[in-house]
Write an enzyme that holds these catalytic residues in place. Structure first.
Site, PDB file in Angstrom:
ATOM      1  N   SER A 226       0.799  -1.223   0.000  1.00  0.00           N
ATOM      2  CA  SER A 226       0.000   0.000   0.000  1.00  0.00           C
ATOM      3  C   SER A 226       0.835   1.278   0.000  1.00  0.00           C
ATOM      4  CB  SER A 226      -0.932   0.013   1.217  1.00  0.00           C
ATOM      5  OG  SER A 226      -0.207  -0.219   2.409  1.00  0.00           O
TER       6      SER A 226
ATOM      7  N   HIS B 284      -0.744   6.025   6.425  1.00  0.00           N
ATOM      8  CA  HIS B 284      -0.181   5.787   5.101  1.00  0.00           C
ATOM      9  C   HIS B 284       0.269   7.114   4.500  1.00  0.00           C
ATOM     10  CE1 HIS B 284      -1.858   1.763   5.384  1.00  0.00           C
ATOM     11  NE2 HIS B 284      -1.243   1.449   4.245  1.00  0.00           N
TER      12      HIS B 284
END
Length: 290
Positions: A43, A270
């Site tokens: 990711s 993230h």
């Protein structure tokens, strides 16, 4: 030789030289062959949570603004992006989801460049550590080091025992598919600051003294990623210096990683769009790409 003849000869020579010069400058330059670029990884490579979303494969939560797309746009590379959220090293050679090809299928003998981040999802290192430390931090209202006290070296031991050999196997699989390609393995930008930061608790509910514990865990993972990269002939892209001060505890516009709470991404903890851009820039700098 008569003067008139000499003048005509000089004039003809000059005209010929001019014509040759025009011919040389007018000839179109041949365009350089674009890099054949395969982007693999998890990711952090896929830019999960960064808009716009790549609608060609929604299950992977891939962004069209991930760092591979930034690199391709700036270098003119021909990109094949098979990055996928939640990918582990095993997904390089096996299907991550039904109908999804192993990531190394995107790598061929003609591939010039491969980039990737991988390893953070093996053993659930990132997810399990963040959940464990976040839960422990809430229970102690942000005081002490409950996560470190409870788990000690558990996460680190799993990295050495399981992640390291899996990384080497995955990277060797890439090398086997494209022996002549440049392979760039990116480290993970800092999620937490190096020192305890009580002001971050509202966004990243980790107990004060567990902040450096998580930082050290990430440093260990990055060191193992670097070791595996170097031992398989890949180039390691280091973020330990350039991402310092851009962790999830920083303000919007400074941080590269979004916090667990009150962030701007649909996927927390993230990289945001700025983070993906900076990851691309650091990779291009290390590789010497324009």
């Amino acid at each position: 030789m008569p003067t008139s003849v000499l003048r005509r000869a000089v004039a003809a020579t000059s005209a010929l030289a001019g014509a040759l010069t025009l011919g040389l400058t007018a000839a179109p330059a041949q365009a350089a062959t674009p890099l054949n670029y395969a982007a693999l990884g998890d990711s952090y490579s896929a830019g999960s949570g960064v808009l716009p979303v790549d609608t060609s494969n929604l299950i992977c939560l891939r962004s069209t603004a991930d760092y591979p797309h930034v690199i391709a746009a700036r270098t003119g590379a021909q990109l094949t992006d098979v990055t996928c959220g939640a990918a582990q090293t095993k997904d390089f050679t096996a299907s991550q989801y039904p109908g999804l090809a192993p990531q190394t299928d995107a790598v061929t003998e003609d591939t010039d460049l491969v980039t990737l981040t991988i390893g953070g999802n093996d053993n659930g290192t990132f997810v399990n550590a963040m959940l464990a430390c976040g839960t422990a931090g809430v229970l102690t209202a942000g005081h002490g080091s409950p996560c470190k006290d409870m788990y000690g070296s558990t996460f680190d031991d799993a990295i050495d025992t399981n992640t390291y050999p899996a990384l080497k196997s995955a990277l060797n699989a890439v090398r086997d598919k494209a022996p002549g390609a440049r392979v760039a393995v990116l480290g993970y930008p800092w999620i937490t600051p190096a020192k305890a930061d009580p002001s971050c608790f509202a966004q990243l509910p980790v107990a004060t003294d567990d902040v450096p514990y998580l930082h050290a865990l990430q440093a260990h993972l990055n060191a193992v990623v670097q070791r595996a990269a170097e031992e398989t002939g890949a180039t390691y892209v280091d973020f330990s210096q350039v991402s310092a001060g851009h962790d999830a505890c920083q303000a919007v516009g400074t941080r590269w990683i979004e916090p667990l709470l009150f962030g701007t991404n649909i996927v927390p903890v993230h990289p945001n769009a700025l983070g993906e851009q900076r990851m691309a820039e650091q990779t291009m700098s290390v590789l010497g790409l324009g």
